[in-house]
Design a protein around this motif. Structure first.
Motif, PDB file in Angstrom:
ATOM      1  N   ARG A 110      23.640  41.446  38.785  1.00 40.06           N
ATOM      2  CA  ARG A 110      24.316  40.233  38.337  1.00 40.06           C
ATOM      3  C   ARG A 110      25.824  40.314  38.557  1.00 40.06           C
ATOM      4  O   ARG A 110      26.466  39.323  38.880  1.00 40.06           O
ATOM      5  CB  ARG A 110      23.987  39.934  36.876  1.00 40.06           C
ATOM      6  N   ASP A 111      26.393  41.493  38.373  1.00 40.34           N
ATOM      7  CA  ASP A 111      27.840  41.651  38.538  1.00 40.34           C
ATOM      8  C   ASP A 111      28.269  41.481  39.985  1.00 40.34           C
ATOM      9  O   ASP A 111      29.382  41.023  40.268  1.00 40.34           O
ATOM     10  CB  ASP A 111      28.270  43.042  38.065  1.00 40.34           C
ATOM     11  N   PHE A 112      27.396  41.873  40.919  1.00 40.29           N
ATOM     12  CA  PHE A 112      27.776  41.856  42.324  1.00 40.29           C
ATOM     13  C   PHE A 112      27.766  40.451  42.910  1.00 40.29           C
ATOM     14  O   PHE A 112      28.362  40.213  43.964  1.00 40.29           O
ATOM     15  CB  PHE A 112      26.823  42.746  43.130  1.00 40.29           C
ATOM     16  N   VAL A 113      27.121  39.496  42.269  1.00 37.41           N
ATOM     17  CA  VAL A 113      26.961  38.158  42.849  1.00 37.41           C
ATOM     18  C   VAL A 113      28.289  37.514  43.234  1.00 37.41           C
ATOM     19  O   VAL A 113      28.444  37.057  44.373  1.00 37.41           O
ATOM     20  CB  VAL A 113      26.133  37.253  41.912  1.00 37.41           C
ATOM     21  N   PRO A 114      29.309  37.415  42.331  1.00 34.99           N
ATOM     22  CA  PRO A 114      30.566  36.803  42.775  1.00 34.99           C
ATOM     23  C   PRO A 114      31.242  37.564  43.904  1.00 34.99           C
ATOM     24  O   PRO A 114      31.824  36.959  44.804  1.00 34.99           O
ATOM     25  CB  PRO A 114      31.422  36.767  41.508  1.00 34.99           C
ATOM     26  N   SER A 115      31.158  38.901  43.883  1.00 31.69           N
ATOM     27  CA  SER A 115      31.710  39.687  44.987  1.00 31.69           C
ATOM     28  C   SER A 115      30.980  39.357  46.279  1.00 31.69           C
ATOM     29  O   SER A 115      31.607  39.174  47.335  1.00 31.69           O
ATOM     30  CB  SER A 115      31.582  41.188  44.694  1.00 31.69           C
ATOM     31  N   LEU A 151      29.285  36.631  47.120  1.00 25.83           N
ATOM     32  CA  LEU A 151      29.605  35.288  47.599  1.00 25.83           C
ATOM     33  C   LEU A 151      30.972  35.264  48.270  1.00 25.83           C
ATOM     34  O   LEU A 151      31.161  34.614  49.309  1.00 25.83           O
ATOM     35  CB  LEU A 151      29.556  34.292  46.438  1.00 25.83           C
ATOM     36  N   LEU A 152      31.919  35.976  47.688  1.00 25.41           N
ATOM     37  CA  LEU A 152      33.246  36.054  48.294  1.00 25.41           C
ATOM     38  C   LEU A 152      33.194  36.754  49.645  1.00 25.41           C
ATOM     39  O   LEU A 152      33.804  36.307  50.622  1.00 25.41           O
ATOM     40  CB  LEU A 152      34.208  36.778  47.355  1.00 25.41           C
ATOM     41  N   VAL A 172      35.036  36.037  34.404  1.00 29.48           N
ATOM     42  CA  VAL A 172      34.123  35.889  35.533  1.00 29.48           C
ATOM     43  C   VAL A 172      33.561  34.473  35.605  1.00 29.48           C
ATOM     44  O   VAL A 172      33.204  33.980  36.685  1.00 29.48           O
ATOM     45  CB  VAL A 172      32.975  36.913  35.448  1.00 29.48           C
ATOM     46  N   LEU A 173      33.492  33.780  34.474  1.00 35.41           N
ATOM     47  CA  LEU A 173      32.945  32.434  34.452  1.00 35.41           C
ATOM     48  C   LEU A 173      33.861  31.420  35.119  1.00 35.41           C
ATOM     49  O   LEU A 173      33.469  30.264  35.324  1.00 35.41           O
ATOM     50  CB  LEU A 173      32.648  32.013  33.011  1.00 35.41           C
ATOM     51  N   TRP A 222      33.895  42.123  38.506  1.00 32.07           N
ATOM     52  CA  TRP A 222      33.526  40.713  38.591  1.00 32.07           C
ATOM     53  C   TRP A 222      34.601  39.799  38.011  1.00 32.07           C
ATOM     54  O   TRP A 222      34.631  38.614  38.339  1.00 32.07           O
ATOM     55  CB  TRP A 222      32.133  40.441  38.033  1.00 32.07           C
ATOM     56  N   THR A 223      35.508  40.322  37.217  1.00 34.12           N
ATOM     57  CA  THR A 223      36.685  39.547  36.824  1.00 34.12           C
ATOM     58  C   THR A 223      37.562  39.305  38.046  1.00 34.12           C
ATOM     59  O   THR A 223      38.029  38.184  38.290  1.00 34.12           O
ATOM     60  CB  THR A 223      37.483  40.288  35.743  1.00 34.12           C
ATOM     61  N   ILE A 224      37.791  40.361  38.811  1.00 30.98           N
ATOM     62  CA  ILE A 224      38.604  40.268  40.025  1.00 30.98           C
ATOM     63  C   ILE A 224      37.936  39.351  41.045  1.00 30.98           C
ATOM     64  O   ILE A 224      38.564  38.433  41.595  1.00 30.98           O
ATOM     65  CB  ILE A 224      38.815  41.679  40.622  1.00 30.98           C
ATOM     66  N   ALA A 225      36.652  39.589  41.294  1.00 34.84           N
ATOM     67  CA  ALA A 225      35.929  38.788  42.283  1.00 34.84           C
ATOM     68  C   ALA A 225      35.800  37.332  41.843  1.00 34.84           C
ATOM     69  O   ALA A 225      35.866  36.416  42.674  1.00 34.84           O
ATOM     70  CB  ALA A 225      34.551  39.389  42.522  1.00 34.84           C
ATOM     71  N   GLY A 226      35.602  37.107  40.536  1.00 41.70           N
ATOM     72  CA  GLY A 226      35.478  35.741  40.042  1.00 41.70           C
ATOM     73  C   GLY A 226      36.731  34.932  40.290  1.00 41.70           C
ATOM     74  O   GLY A 226      36.664  33.748  40.658  1.00 41.70           O
ATOM     75  N   TYR A 227      37.902  35.572  40.107  1.00 39.92           N
ATOM     76  CA  TYR A 227      39.171  34.888  40.383  1.00 39.92           C
ATOM     77  C   TYR A 227      39.310  34.594  41.873  1.00 39.92           C
ATOM     78  O   TYR A 227      39.640  33.471  42.275  1.00 39.92           O
ATOM     79  CB  TYR A 227      40.346  35.739  39.900  1.00 39.92           C
TER      80      TYR A 227
END
Length: 463
Positions: free
Chosen positions: A48-53, A55-56, A373-374, A429-434
């Protein structure tokens, strides 16, 4: 393309430093790289954590790491039927994995919940995996990967696990507490909205990925049968606005038969006082959970945002959800986008619901904490619904603090002013979410990676 700001450059550098390599190839990212706290399991890669990374990386054209991640996690998927109740059932994806050994002797170990808080298996991992596989195919056009026999088997194993008949007669998916992002006891056992939103998107993604041969057609037919009733169930029974609240307020209890209005036997006395004051005249949301005699009136952010991205909510409901977020901005966004749920449970209710969990005190962690992350999902749904001003406002709030606060996992307090008491810094995922939020603002066409339009296929099959 606009030149990168120093903030974006710093975030990108940190993201690249979080990459995990397996036998010389990138396969994922660690959960966090906080130099001041013992890693525990934060040195693993969580699906779940890797998803935003991921997608980026797809947006940036760095597709190798996503392909490797999908292939290696598929190889870790549980396939054998287990007689041991302590072992995962077939189809389950791990919550996380870790690279062990050195150089050519490296191997991967997976955690299916054996080491998790409460020993709960990750229900959301397999759903995120399918959603990410679809995103990879859309970004690369590499349908051949999804059509490989092993990938087809993997998707079908997940479907068999999710669609098998159970001791219930609801179209929704029954799961225990702690089986998704909220991985601690929070009174969300049953049919929590987050899992239903992911389940819906996962089924739709699977339908796109499965080859329509003789065997695949049976799976597609099963998906369509499930989706038709599923959409009605969520839109009709989970929806809350002032009109619906007035209907519940006047419910009669203990009704029987097909003509019953109060189909789930919800008692008006269960309506919490806060919701009668909080819900705006214009706006609404999908409730956190629904079951016999139970309607969880809390607002759960990920479930509502994913219901918009997946078009589980109707067009009218999508706009109403955004109306509510805009009108209750101080409660749901405050000083850091955004609250994982609202409101927090407090006092004796906190003791009963969380088991007096010291990591989940009111307005902290999963009990009303704020999770950066949201941000990417808020930006995505704001674009989908034509509310780009909200996306810009949320990004501006995040940019004021994230770098100075060293990219924390979560924030505490009613308005998110405090860095989380036990939050890891340099949370990936905070970093990737931004970064993903920024990328989606610059390249909104990439919403197609995670967006689903209204489902006409299942509706046609239901007629």
């Amino acid at each position: 393309m606009k030149p990168e700001t120093p903030l974006v450059q710093d975030a990108q550098k940190l993201l690249e430093q979080s990459i995990i390599y397996y036998q010389g190839h990138p396969v994922g990212t660690v959960a966090a790289r906080d130099p001041d706290i013992a890693p525990l399991n934060y040195d693993q890669c969580f699906i779940r954590d890797f998803v935003p990374s991921a997608l980026l990386f797809l947006i940036q054209g760095k597709t190798e790491i996503v392909r490797n991640f999908l292939a290696h996690t598929l190889a870790l998927q549980q396939r054998d039927k287990q007689m041991d109740c302590y072992e995962p059932g077939p189809g389950l994806m791990p919550a996380s994995f870790k690279v062990m050994g050195k150089e050519s002797e490296q191997y991967l170990i997976a955690d299916f919940g054996h080491h998790a808080i409460g020993r709960v298996p990750p229900v959301d991992s397999c759903l995120w995996w399918i959603i990410l596989l679809r995103a990879y195919v859309k970004a690369t056009g590499d349908t051949a990967l999804a059509h490989q026999p092993e990938f087809q088997k993997g998707v079908k194993y997940i479907l068999e696990m999710c669609l098998v008949p159970r001791f219930e007669m609801f179209p929704t998916l029954l799961v225990p507490d702690g089986a998704f992002m909220i991985d601690r006891r929070m009174g969300v056992y049953g049919h929590p909205l987050e899992i239903q939103s992911l389940f819906y998107a996962g089924l739709r993604a699977a339908r796109e990925l499965i080859l329509p041969d003789a065997e695949g057609s049976d799976y597609i037919s099963g998906i369509n049968k499930r989706l038709g009733g599923f959409v009605f169930h969520i839109r009709e029974y989970y929806w809350l606005d002032i009109k619906r609240l007035n209907q519940i307020h006047r419910f009669k209890g203990d009704e029987f038969g097909a003509v019953a209005v109060n189909k789930f036997n919800i008692y008006p006395e269960s309506i919490p006082y806060w919701v009668t004051e909080w819900i705006p005249d214009k706006g609404g949301y999908l409730a956190g959970n629904l079951g016999p005699g139970q309607l969880d009136f809390r607002f759960f952010t990920l479930g509502n945002l994913m219901s918009v991205m997946g078009s589980l909510a109707s067009d009218r409901q999508m706009q109403a959800i955004m109306d509510l977020i805009e009108q209750r901005w101080g409660d749901l966004v405050g000083r850091m986008p955004m609250k994982i749920c609202f409101p927090a449970v407090e006092d004796i209710e906190w003791k009963i619901i969380t088991g007096s969990d010291p990591k989940n005190p009111p307005w902290s962690y999963h009990n009303g904490g704020s999770w950066p992350v949201l941000l990417w999902l808020l930006v995505a749904v704001a674009q989908k619904t034509g509310r780009t001003h909200l996306a810009q406002k949320a990004i501006a709030i995040a940019e004021k603090r994230l770098q100075n606060d060293e990219w924390p996992e979560y924030y505490d307090g009613k308005n998110g002013r405090l860095i989380g008491r036990e939050a890891r810094c340099y949370q990936t995922w905070t970093i990737a979410g931004y970064l993903l939020a920024k990328a989606l603002m610059e390249k909104p066409d990439y919403l197609l990676l995670v967006n689903f339009d209204e489902d006409t296929e299942a509706q046609a099959c239901a007629i």
